[in-house]
Design an enzyme around this catalytic site. Structure first.
Site, PDB file in Angstrom:
ATOM      1  N   GLY A 182       0.831  -1.208   0.000  1.00 26.26           N
ATOM      2  CA  GLY A 182       0.000   0.000   0.000  1.00 26.26           C
ATOM      3  C   GLY A 182       0.860   1.249   0.000  1.00 26.26           C
ATOM      4  O   GLY A 182       1.608   1.490   0.947  1.00 26.26           O
ATOM      5  N   GLU A 205       2.371  -1.246  -4.570  1.00 25.05           N
ATOM      6  CA  GLU A 205       1.109  -0.499  -4.710  1.00 25.05           C
ATOM      7  C   GLU A 205       0.294  -1.097  -5.855  1.00 25.05           C
ATOM      8  O   GLU A 205       0.811  -1.313  -6.950  1.00 25.05           O
ATOM      9  CB  GLU A 205       1.418   0.990  -4.953  1.00 25.05           C
ATOM     10  CG  GLU A 205       0.269   1.851  -5.443  1.00 25.05           C
ATOM     11  CD  GLU A 205      -0.964   1.881  -4.532  1.00 25.05           C
ATOM     12  OE1 GLU A 205      -0.808   2.092  -3.313  1.00 25.05           O
ATOM     13  OE2 GLU A 205      -2.086   1.685  -5.056  1.00 25.05           O
ATOM     14  N   HIS A 447       9.878  37.916   4.037  1.00 25.01           N
ATOM     15  CA  HIS A 447      11.000  37.407   3.238  1.00 25.01           C
ATOM     16  C   HIS A 447      12.228  37.223   4.117  1.00 25.01           C
ATOM     17  O   HIS A 447      12.502  38.083   4.951  1.00 25.01           O
ATOM     18  CB  HIS A 447      11.332  38.406   2.131  1.00 25.01           C
ATOM     19  CG  HIS A 447      12.516  37.991   1.313  1.00 25.01           C
ATOM     20  ND1 HIS A 447      12.440  36.989   0.373  1.00 25.01           N
ATOM     21  CD2 HIS A 447      13.803  38.410   1.320  1.00 25.01           C
ATOM     22  CE1 HIS A 447      13.631  36.816  -0.174  1.00 25.01           C
ATOM     23  NE2 HIS A 447      14.482  37.671   0.379  1.00 25.01           N
TER      24      HIS A 447
HETATM   25  P1  NAI Z   1      -4.589   4.794   2.180  1.00 26.95           P
HETATM   26  O1  NAI Z   1      -5.967   4.732   1.670  1.00 26.95           O
HETATM   27  O2  NAI Z   1      -3.957   6.102   2.418  1.00 26.95           O
HETATM   28  O3  NAI Z   1      -3.626   4.005   1.198  1.00 26.95           O
HETATM   29  C1  NAI Z   1      -3.830   2.674   0.872  1.00 26.95           C
HETATM   30  C2  NAI Z   1      -3.067   2.379  -0.403  1.00 26.95           C
HETATM   31  O4  NAI Z   1      -3.067   0.981  -0.590  1.00 26.95           O
HETATM   32  C3  NAI Z   1      -3.701   3.004  -1.638  1.00 26.95           C
HETATM   33  O5  NAI Z   1      -2.701   3.623  -2.391  1.00 26.95           O
HETATM   34  C4  NAI Z   1      -4.315   1.812  -2.353  1.00 26.95           C
HETATM   35  O6  NAI Z   1      -4.347   1.971  -3.754  1.00 26.95           O
HETATM   36  C5  NAI Z   1      -3.370   0.695  -1.941  1.00 26.95           C
HETATM   37  N1  NAI Z   1      -3.933  -0.654  -1.956  1.00 26.95           N
HETATM   38  C6  NAI Z   1      -5.185  -1.035  -1.630  1.00 26.95           C
HETATM   39  N2  NAI Z   1      -5.304  -2.386  -1.727  1.00 26.95           N
HETATM   40  C7  NAI Z   1      -4.077  -2.845  -2.092  1.00 26.95           C
HETATM   41  C8  NAI Z   1      -3.546  -4.145  -2.332  1.00 26.95           C
HETATM   42  N3  NAI Z   1      -4.309  -5.233  -2.193  1.00 26.95           N
HETATM   43  N4  NAI Z   1      -2.252  -4.257  -2.693  1.00 26.95           N
HETATM   44  C9  NAI Z   1      -1.469  -3.147  -2.817  1.00 26.95           C
HETATM   45  N5  NAI Z   1      -1.922  -1.898  -2.607  1.00 26.95           N
HETATM   46  C10 NAI Z   1      -3.205  -1.755  -2.241  1.00 26.95           C
HETATM   47  O7  NAI Z   1      -4.599   3.894   3.511  1.00 26.95           O
HETATM   48  P2  NAI Z   1      -3.530   3.724   4.672  1.00 26.95           P
HETATM   49  O8  NAI Z   1      -2.196   4.163   4.236  1.00 26.95           O
HETATM   50  O9  NAI Z   1      -3.727   2.350   5.180  1.00 26.95           O
HETATM   51  O10 NAI Z   1      -4.067   4.742   5.759  1.00 26.95           O
HETATM   52  C11 NAI Z   1      -5.429   4.658   6.203  1.00 26.95           C
HETATM   53  C12 NAI Z   1      -5.981   6.016   6.462  1.00 26.95           C
HETATM   54  O11 NAI Z   1      -5.481   6.529   7.689  1.00 26.95           O
HETATM   55  C13 NAI Z   1      -5.582   7.070   5.435  1.00 26.95           C
HETATM   56  O12 NAI Z   1      -6.395   7.014   4.291  1.00 26.95           O
HETATM   57  C14 NAI Z   1      -5.780   8.328   6.199  1.00 26.95           C
HETATM   58  O13 NAI Z   1      -7.148   8.655   6.171  1.00 26.95           O
HETATM   59  C15 NAI Z   1      -5.375   7.933   7.607  1.00 26.95           C
HETATM   60  N6  NAI Z   1      -3.979   8.334   7.852  1.00 26.95           N
HETATM   61  C16 NAI Z   1      -3.672   9.680   7.778  1.00 26.95           C
HETATM   62  C17 NAI Z   1      -2.382  10.105   7.958  1.00 26.95           C
HETATM   63  C18 NAI Z   1      -2.093  11.563   7.843  1.00 26.95           C
HETATM   64  O14 NAI Z   1      -3.023  12.366   7.881  1.00 26.95           O
HETATM   65  N7  NAI Z   1      -0.830  11.963   7.700  1.00 26.95           N
HETATM   66  C19 NAI Z   1      -1.300   9.180   8.261  1.00 26.95           C
HETATM   67  C20 NAI Z   1      -1.728   7.800   8.332  1.00 26.95           C
HETATM   68  C21 NAI Z   1      -3.021   7.425   8.137  1.00 26.95           C
END
Ligand code: NAI
Ligand code: FAD
Length: 468
Positions: A182, A205, A447
């Site tokens: 991911g 990904e 600046h």
């Molecule tokens: P995410 O939705 O950000 O990313 C998941 C990724 O995994 C996507 O790029 C998707 O295309 C990919 N994916 C899905 N199924 C897959 C598979 N079977 N094989 C390979 N790739 C696959 O989700 P993530 O990183 O788990 O985070 C969850 C949520 O937590 C985020 O969407 C966000 O809302 C929140 N979060 C926010 C942060 C921040 O604000 N800095 C930091 C960490 C999490």
């Protein structure tokens, strides 16, 4: 007799604890229930806060190891004390979770530790972690039970070798090789942490770019920079299976469209393919609270479910799963309960990926504007032309401003670069006030500062950037 409250909030994450404090400020008798021993929910305990603590520490380590020579500073033998780094992270978490408990006391929010189950509108059963149960009554119930990681079939999480973000925040040694499944927020942030600490990280990904939900230019730009820092990427690739050997895990990878398989060996596999709403054990189906096919609780503009007196906010409802979005909803829900007309502008909710450089965005992406048939103009400015970025030796990235072609109103701002997460606040404020690109362009910026790059990108919307 059951204790009676005006508002009972289930979940003490950023949505729930903020809702409870605001409700108490508004004079409502309030309780907040959480099954964790500590307040703060996912964000403070196993999310935003520990991940940002490790990002900060690992960045300092990487800088000490090889990032300071350009500044004329040579450090010999920078060594990692992982146990001390983890202890600092834990201390930050404890300080902040205790801070929430302090705020509960200060605002006279009753903090109840236990698992909640809604027996009926207005009635909640709470089973304390020791097993004792009690029933409480509430005029309004606010569900703020958050989300959980989505598992990948065939790769059972053991939090040792196959880990979710929770395990990846607490490894006791640096894995030689880490596979990250991911390329989203968690994969890129925690992949960066372990890469900086010495792991050979490969991000797998499924789609053809990382950060697929952000503006199309950001993912590839970040990928180039992370590749330079040593992270490998396998895009448009799916994990067809995994085998746990005595020492290593072997993943079977396959092109997303099908084709020849290859293997990827890793000591630790981080599964980070998204999160899903969490409402287990609340008894929602029994009392008839409606959820959508993705499991999100369906709510009205007032955050009320189909059951009168039961509300829901944060990760457990629609919208981005972000702490600050949950907070705004917590405040709006209880202010509306108190008769105030609080609104949230969902187009002005920023999002930040805390890699180096950071990626930050607010408003619409170019793809969204194209799909909606909106005529827009683009202004772009690279940090390589920003004086402060030069003095700091942090010149990677750019600012992109999208503005309505007819009215010049700012519709979206997308940044990759140093401190993008701090800079995006100005763009969010501008959008909240309905600013035009010219409003930003005519605002005097100190600046030399990085936000001058935002001003220049706003100037570039009208083709009159000065420094490029
Ligand atoms: P995410 O939705 O950000 O990313 C998941 C990724 O995994 C996507 O790029 C998707 O295309 C990919 N994916 C899905 N199924 C897959 C598979 N079977 N094989 C390979 N790739 C696959 O989700 P993530 O990183 O788990 O985070 C969850 C949520 O937590 C985020 O969407 C966000 O809302 C929140 N979060 C926010 C942060 C921040 O604000 N800095 C930091 C960490 C999490
Ligand atoms: P949560 O924080 O998930 O809190 C829900 C609480 O409800 C939990 O404490 C749970 O114990 C409790 N609960 C559930 N069911 C019951 C029950 N039946 N009875 C009693 N209690 C119950 N977002 C950002 O904006 N910035 C970031 O930098 C960021 N980094 C993240 C890093 C990681 C590794 C992860 C996993 C997430 C990150 N997030 C980040 C997302 C952020 O953590 C969530 O969006 C946020 O925590 C959602 O808040 P919430 O109040 O809706 O729910």
């Amino acid at each position: 007799m059951a204790e009676r409250y005006d508002v009972v909030v289930i979940g003490a994450g950023p949505g729930g604890y903020v809702a409870a404090i605001r409700a108490a400020q508004l004079g409502m008798k309030t309780a907040c229930i959480d099954s964790r021993e500590t307040a703060g929910g996912t964000c403070l305990n196993i999310g935003c806060i520990p991940s940002k603590a490790l990002l900060q520490s690992s960045e300092k380590f990487a800088e000490a190891k090889n990032g300071l020579t350009e500044h004329g500073i040579k450090i010999d033998g920078a060594n990692l004390d992982l146990a001390a780094m983890m202890a600092r992270k834990d201390k930050v978490v404890t300080t902040l979770t205790r801070g929430v408990e302090f705020l509960f006391r200060k605002n006279k929010v009753e903090w109840i530790k236990g698992s909640a189950r809604i027996a009926a509108p207005g009635r909640i059963g709470v089973t304390a972690n020791g097993g004792a149960s009690q029933e409480i009554e509430a005029k309004a119930i606010v569900i703020a039970t958050g989300s959980e990681s989505i598992p990948l079939p065939g790769l059972a999480i053991d939090e040792q070798r196959i880990v979710s973000s929770t395990g990846a925040l607490a490894l006791d040694r640096v894995p030689e090789r880490m596979a990250v499944i991911g390329g989203g927020y968690i994969g890129l942030e925690l992949g960066s942490v372990w890469s900086r600490l010495g792991s050979k990280v490969t991000v797998v990904e499924f789609l053809d770019r990382i950060l697929p939900n952000m503006d199309r230019e950001l993912g590839p730009a970040l990928q180039r920079l992370l590749t330079r820092s040593g992270i490998a990427f396998k895009l448009a690739t799916k994990v067809a299976g995994g085998e746990l050997g005595n020492e290593a895990v072997t993943l079977q990878l396959e092109p997303a469209k099908g084709g020849e398989r290859e293997t990827l060996g890793a000591d630790v596999v981080l599964v980070a393919i998204g999160r899903r709403p969490f409402a287990n054990g609340l008894g929602l189906d029994e009392i008839g609270v409606v959820r959508d096919p993705a499991g999100r609780i369906t709510v009205s503009e007032n955050f009320e479910t189909n059951m009168p007196g039961i509300y829901a906010i944060g990760d457990v409802i629609r919208g981005p799963m972000l702490a600050h979005k949950a907070e705004e909803e917590g405040i709006a829900a209880v202010e509306r309960l108190a008769g105030q007309q609080t609104e949230i502008d969902y187009d002005a909710i920023p999002s930040v990926v805390y890699t180096w450089p950071e990626v930050a965005a607010v408003g619409k992406t170019e793809e969204e504007l194209k799909a909606a048939g909106v005529e827009y103009r683009t202004g772009k400015f690279p940090f390589s032309a920003n004086a402060r970025a030069r003095t700091n030796a942090d010149t990677d990235g750019f600012v992109k401003v999208l503005a309505d072609a007819a009215t010049d109103r700012v519709l979206g701002v997308h940044i990759i670069g140093p401190d993008a997460g701090t800079m995006i606040a100005e763009a969010a404020l501008a959008m909240e006030f309905g600013a035009s690109a010219e409003d930003i362009a005519r605002t005097c910026h100190a600046h030399p500062t990085l936000p001058e790059a935002l001003k220049e990108a706003a100037l570039a919307v009208a083709g009159r950037a000065i420094h490029i």
